[in-house]
Scaffold this motif. Structure first.
Motif, PDB file in Angstrom:
ATOM      1  N   ALA A  76       0.837  -1.208   0.000  1.00 19.47           N
ATOM      2  CA  ALA A  76       0.000   0.000   0.000  1.00 19.47           C
ATOM      3  C   ALA A  76       0.871   1.257   0.000  1.00 19.47           C
ATOM      4  N   GLU A  77       1.917   1.276   0.796  1.00 20.22           N
ATOM      5  CA  GLU A  77       2.813   2.444   0.857  1.00 20.22           C
ATOM      6  C   GLU A  77       3.530   2.666  -0.469  1.00 20.22           C
ATOM      7  N   GLN A  78       3.934   1.573  -1.128  1.00 20.87           N
ATOM      8  CA  GLN A  78       4.582   1.718  -2.429  1.00 20.87           C
ATOM      9  C   GLN A  78       3.627   2.279  -3.469  1.00 20.87           C
ATOM     10  N   LEU A  79       2.407   1.772  -3.489  1.00 18.18           N
ATOM     11  CA  LEU A  79       1.440   2.198  -4.497  1.00 18.18           C
ATOM     12  C   LEU A  79       0.952   3.623  -4.272  1.00 18.18           C
ATOM     13  N   LEU A  80       0.942   4.062  -3.015  1.00 17.96           N
ATOM     14  CA  LEU A  80       0.307   5.338  -2.668  1.00 17.96           C
ATOM     15  C   LEU A  80       1.288   6.371  -2.152  1.00 17.96           C
ATOM     16  N   GLU A  81       2.553   6.191  -2.440  1.00 19.50           N
ATOM     17  CA  GLU A  81       3.568   7.098  -1.886  1.00 19.50           C
ATOM     18  C   GLU A  81       3.382   8.542  -2.347  1.00 19.50           C
ATOM     19  N   ASN A  82       2.708   8.745  -3.465  1.00 20.44           N
ATOM     20  CA  ASN A  82       2.502  10.109  -3.971  1.00 20.44           C
ATOM     21  C   ASN A  82       1.171  10.707  -3.532  1.00 20.44           C
ATOM     22  N   ASN A  83       0.438   9.985  -2.700  1.00 22.72           N
ATOM     23  CA  ASN A  83      -0.843  10.504  -2.207  1.00 22.72           C
ATOM     24  C   ASN A  83      -0.964  10.124  -0.731  1.00 22.72           C
ATOM     25  N   VAL A  84      -0.491  10.997   0.118  1.00 21.94           N
ATOM     26  CA  VAL A  84      -0.390  10.693   1.548  1.00 21.94           C
ATOM     27  C   VAL A  84      -1.756  10.424   2.169  1.00 21.94           C
ATOM     28  N   ASP A  85      -2.775  11.191   1.737  1.00 19.57           N
ATOM     29  CA  ASP A  85      -4.106  11.006   2.322  1.00 19.57           C
ATOM     30  C   ASP A  85      -4.635   9.600   2.048  1.00 19.57           C
ATOM     31  N   TYR A  86      -4.547   9.168   0.795  1.00 21.90           N
ATOM     32  CA  TYR A  86      -4.996   7.821   0.455  1.00 21.90           C
ATOM     33  C   TYR A  86      -4.141   6.760   1.144  1.00 21.90           C
ATOM     34  N   MET A  87      -2.844   7.027   1.269  1.00 25.49           N
ATOM     35  CA  MET A  87      -1.964   6.072   1.940  1.00 25.49           C
ATOM     36  C   MET A  87      -2.391   5.874   3.388  1.00 25.49           C
ATOM     37  N   LEU A  88      -2.675   6.978   4.071  1.00 28.63           N
ATOM     38  CA  LEU A  88      -3.092   6.881   5.468  1.00 28.63           C
ATOM     39  C   LEU A  88      -4.421   6.136   5.600  1.00 28.63           C
ATOM     40  N   GLU A  89      -5.354   6.418   4.680  1.00 30.53           N
ATOM     41  CA  GLU A  89      -6.648   5.738   4.725  1.00 30.53           C
ATOM     42  C   GLU A  89      -6.486   4.243   4.450  1.00 30.53           C
ATOM     43  N   ALA A  90      -5.681   3.912   3.440  1.00 34.49           N
ATOM     44  CA  ALA A  90      -5.501   2.503   3.067  1.00 34.49           C
ATOM     45  C   ALA A  90      -4.802   1.715   4.172  1.00 34.49           C
ATOM     46  N   THR A  91      -3.715   2.268   4.710  1.00 34.80           N
ATOM     47  CA  THR A  91      -2.982   1.543   5.755  1.00 34.80           C
ATOM     48  C   THR A  91      -3.812   1.438   7.039  1.00 34.80           C
ATOM     49  N   SER A  92      -4.618   2.465   7.297  1.00 39.24           N
ATOM     50  CA  SER A  92      -5.509   2.403   8.463  1.00 39.24           C
ATOM     51  C   SER A  92      -6.515   1.268   8.301  1.00 39.24           C
ATOM     52  N   ARG A  93      -7.053   1.131   7.089  1.00 38.00           N
ATOM     53  CA  ARG A  93      -8.027   0.061   6.847  1.00 38.00           C
ATOM     54  C   ARG A  93      -7.352  -1.311   6.902  1.00 38.00           C
ATOM     55  N   VAL A  94      -6.129  -1.420   6.380  1.00 35.89           N
ATOM     56  CA  VAL A  94      -5.390  -2.688   6.464  1.00 35.89           C
ATOM     57  C   VAL A  94      -5.177  -3.071   7.925  1.00 35.89           C
ATOM     58  N   ASN A  95      -4.753  -2.112   8.735  1.00 36.76           N
ATOM     59  CA  ASN A  95      -4.553  -2.393  10.167  1.00 36.76           C
ATOM     60  C   ASN A  95      -5.856  -2.800  10.844  1.00 36.76           C
ATOM     61  N   GLU A  96      -6.947  -2.150  10.450  1.00 38.08           N
ATOM     62  CA  GLU A  96      -8.245  -2.473  11.040  1.00 38.08           C
ATOM     63  C   GLU A  96      -8.643  -3.916  10.717  1.00 38.08           C
ATOM     64  N   ILE A  97      -8.465  -4.317   9.445  1.00 34.91           N
ATOM     65  CA  ILE A  97      -8.803  -5.688   9.035  1.00 34.91           C
ATOM     66  C   ILE A  97      -7.928  -6.686   9.781  1.00 34.91           C
ATOM     67  N   CYS A  98      -6.633  -6.398   9.867  1.00 37.26           N
ATOM     68  CA  CYS A  98      -5.704  -7.323  10.542  1.00 37.26           C
ATOM     69  C   CYS A  98      -5.963  -7.382  12.044  1.00 37.26           C
ATOM     70  N   ASP A  99      -6.311  -6.242  12.648  1.00 35.39           N
ATOM     71  CA  ASP A  99      -6.636  -6.242  14.080  1.00 35.39           C
ATOM     72  C   ASP A  99      -7.871  -7.095  14.360  1.00 35.39           C
ATOM     73  N   GLU A 100      -8.885  -6.956  13.523  1.00 34.44           N
ATOM     74  CA  GLU A 100     -10.108  -7.753  13.690  1.00 34.44           C
ATOM     75  C   GLU A 100      -9.810  -9.238  13.500  1.00 34.44           C
ATOM     76  N   LEU A 101      -8.981  -9.544  12.530  1.00 30.20           N
ATOM     77  CA  LEU A 101      -8.593 -10.932  12.297  1.00 30.20           C
ATOM     78  C   LEU A 101      -7.855 -11.499  13.500  1.00 30.20           C
ATOM     79  N   GLU A 102      -6.917 -10.727  14.038  1.00 34.82           N
ATOM     80  CA  GLU A 102      -6.136 -11.206  15.183  1.00 34.82           C
ATOM     81  C   GLU A 102      -7.029 -11.434  16.402  1.00 34.82           C
ATOM     82  N   GLU A 103      -7.933 -10.510  16.650  1.00 35.43           N
ATOM     83  CA  GLU A 103      -8.847 -10.647  17.780  1.00 35.43           C
ATOM     84  C   GLU A 103      -9.718 -11.895  17.618  1.00 35.43           C
TER      85      GLU A 103
END
Length: 450
Positions: A76-103
């Motif tokens: 996600a960071e590689q694909l979105l390095e030129n758009n910080v807002d989208y990068m933050l949204e995408a990585t936040s959603r990835v973390n959310e999915i992984c956190d839910e999976l771990e729980e």
């Protein structure tokens, strides 16, 4: 409107996803509905996570989820390095999915029990992660794209790990969901493989089910075409890993494609053809690594020439021989035999019969204990293990007079256990020892296509 499905190897990393987005950009005039698989090897990783959770191996579980998280965040960071807002949204959603999976996985650790429903929830995360990242990457490249959860429109029965699609519900829900998502957008991105039951419980369509998802969506939308993007130049005359001189096929019929998928070809999920065939929607199998390749067109049979199209194989085949003198001049015997297979949910591939003998093949991963026991009440039953099935597929094989000679000439020194020609005249299959399978495939391919 067209359907575009991208497999795991097509979305495996930064370069692959960048190429996929370029392909999508070239199709925006057709209002594409994009379905994505999990990134390559991710579904395997999720199965391991499920197994570790069931085994209460918390440390190993955390390591696997960390690997899953870091891989997707890195891409996600590689694909979105030129758009910080989208990068933050995408990585936040990835973390959310992984956190839910771990729980969720740790809750399974506590219980020590992995139900089919829980497994379906775990293995669904790969498609959610990949489609989320690709959706943001599309937006970052200027594509107006809407993300849709496939579980709101692909509806199945209650079988969690191999859901049977509810066609009526799918044909109702897909147009409703897509019409809303497509408003003021150039493309819609969603997931293959994942679904839900009518009651809302999570389900999946089985391994490789993303192709099936694409065909179901195409059917429900009366799409112009369904494009299956993979990592080979369409459908070949044989598996190129086993037959180096395998040749690409320009076009085949729906019926040929269905037979190829069922009898061992790996390019398409076996259930993909039927929904598209129902609405006569062409399917194109294309190569995301070589997007200018013509690929293979799967079309109605009227425009397809007769003759052999491919040689494929399945290994780990069991041959069940059923002998009984009661068969002779007796009605209802076959029905009795196959009702036993049906009641035990054992699927039969090939059938060969004589006056007092029935031979069938089944895939070796099925439990036949009860089948053999019940058949033995009125027949002599023998089970041959370690076999393989080699199939030649082509439209109206019977109209090719030399085809039998070409198939059997290379087999003069090969022990053959069974021969079966389908009533549809589209496939001829031979059962041989598993050890000689690849040799037989190469020999028959050379004889037919050289």
């Amino acid at each position: 409107m067209i359907i575009m499905k991208f497999g795991g190897t097509s979305v495996g990393g930064y370069e692959e996803i960048s190429r996929v987005i370029s392909i999508i950009q070239g199709r925006l005039d057709k209002k594409p509905i994009v379905l994505t698989s999990a990134m390559s090897k991710v579904t395997d990783l999720l199965y391991k996570i499920a197994d570790k959770a069931a085994a209460k191996q918390t440390d190993e579980l955390e390591t696997l989820i960390d690997n899953l998280r870091s891989r997707h965040i890195c891409i996600a960071e590689q694909l979105l390095e030129n758009n910080v807002d989208y990068m933050l949204e995408a990585t936040s959603r990835v973390n959310e999915i992984c956190d839910e999976l771990e729980e969720f996985a740790k809750a399974i650790c506590v219980l020590g029990e992995l139900s089919p429903r829980s497994k379906a929830i775990i293995i669904s995360n790969g498609e959610l992660l990949s489609s989320t990242i690709i959706g943001y990457a599309m937006k970052a490249r200027g594509i107006k794209a809407a993300w849709v959860d496939a579980r709101k429109m692909i509806i199945t029965d209650e079988n969690s790990l191999k859901g049977e699609p509810n066609i009526q519900e799918i044909e109702k829900r897909v147009p409703e969901v897509i019409s809303i998502a497509a408003q003021e957008n150039e493309a819609v991105i969603t997931q293959g493989f994942i679904a839900s039951s009518v009651s809302g419980e999570p389900t999946v369509l089985g391994r490789g089910g993303s192709d099936y998802s694409a065909s179901l969506v195409g059917m429900a939308l009366n799409a112009e075409a369904v494009e299956i993007w993979t990592d080979v130049d369409g459908i070949l005359t044989a598996d190129p890993r086993k037959v180096p001189n395998a040749k690409p096929l320009d076009r085949i019929s729906f019926e040929e494609a269905a037979e190829m998928a069922h009898f061992g070809a790996k390019v398409l999920h076996p259930s993909t053809i039927e929904p598209a065939m129902k609405k006569n929607i062409p399917i194109y199998v294309l190569n995301s690594k070589n997007p200018y390749s013509a690929g293979t067109s799967i079309l109605g049979g009227g425009s397809i020439c007769d003759g052999a199209k491919s040689v494929s194989s399945k290994e780990d085949i069991l041959v069940i021989n059923i002998f009984s003198t009661r068969m002779i001049n007796a009605s209802g015997f076959l029905g009795k035999v196959f009702s036993i297979f049906s009641s035990n949910k054992v699927s039969v591939d090939l059938i060969s019969t004589s006056e007092a003998n029935i031979s069938v093949t089944i895939e070796g991963n099925q439990d036949i204990t009860n089948v053999v026991k019940e058949l033995s009440n009125f027949a002599t039953v023998e089970v041959d293990k370690g076999k393989a099935q080699v199939s030649v597929v082509g439209q109206n094989l019977i109209n090719s007079p030399a085809i039998l000679e070409k198939i059997f000439a290379p087999l003069k020194d090969v022990k053959t256990y069974m021969v079966s020609q389908g009533a549809s005249l589209i496939n001829l299959s031979i059962v041989v020892d598993k050890e000689v399978k690849d040799e037989v495939v190469c020999a028959i391919h050379e004889s037919i296509f050289a």
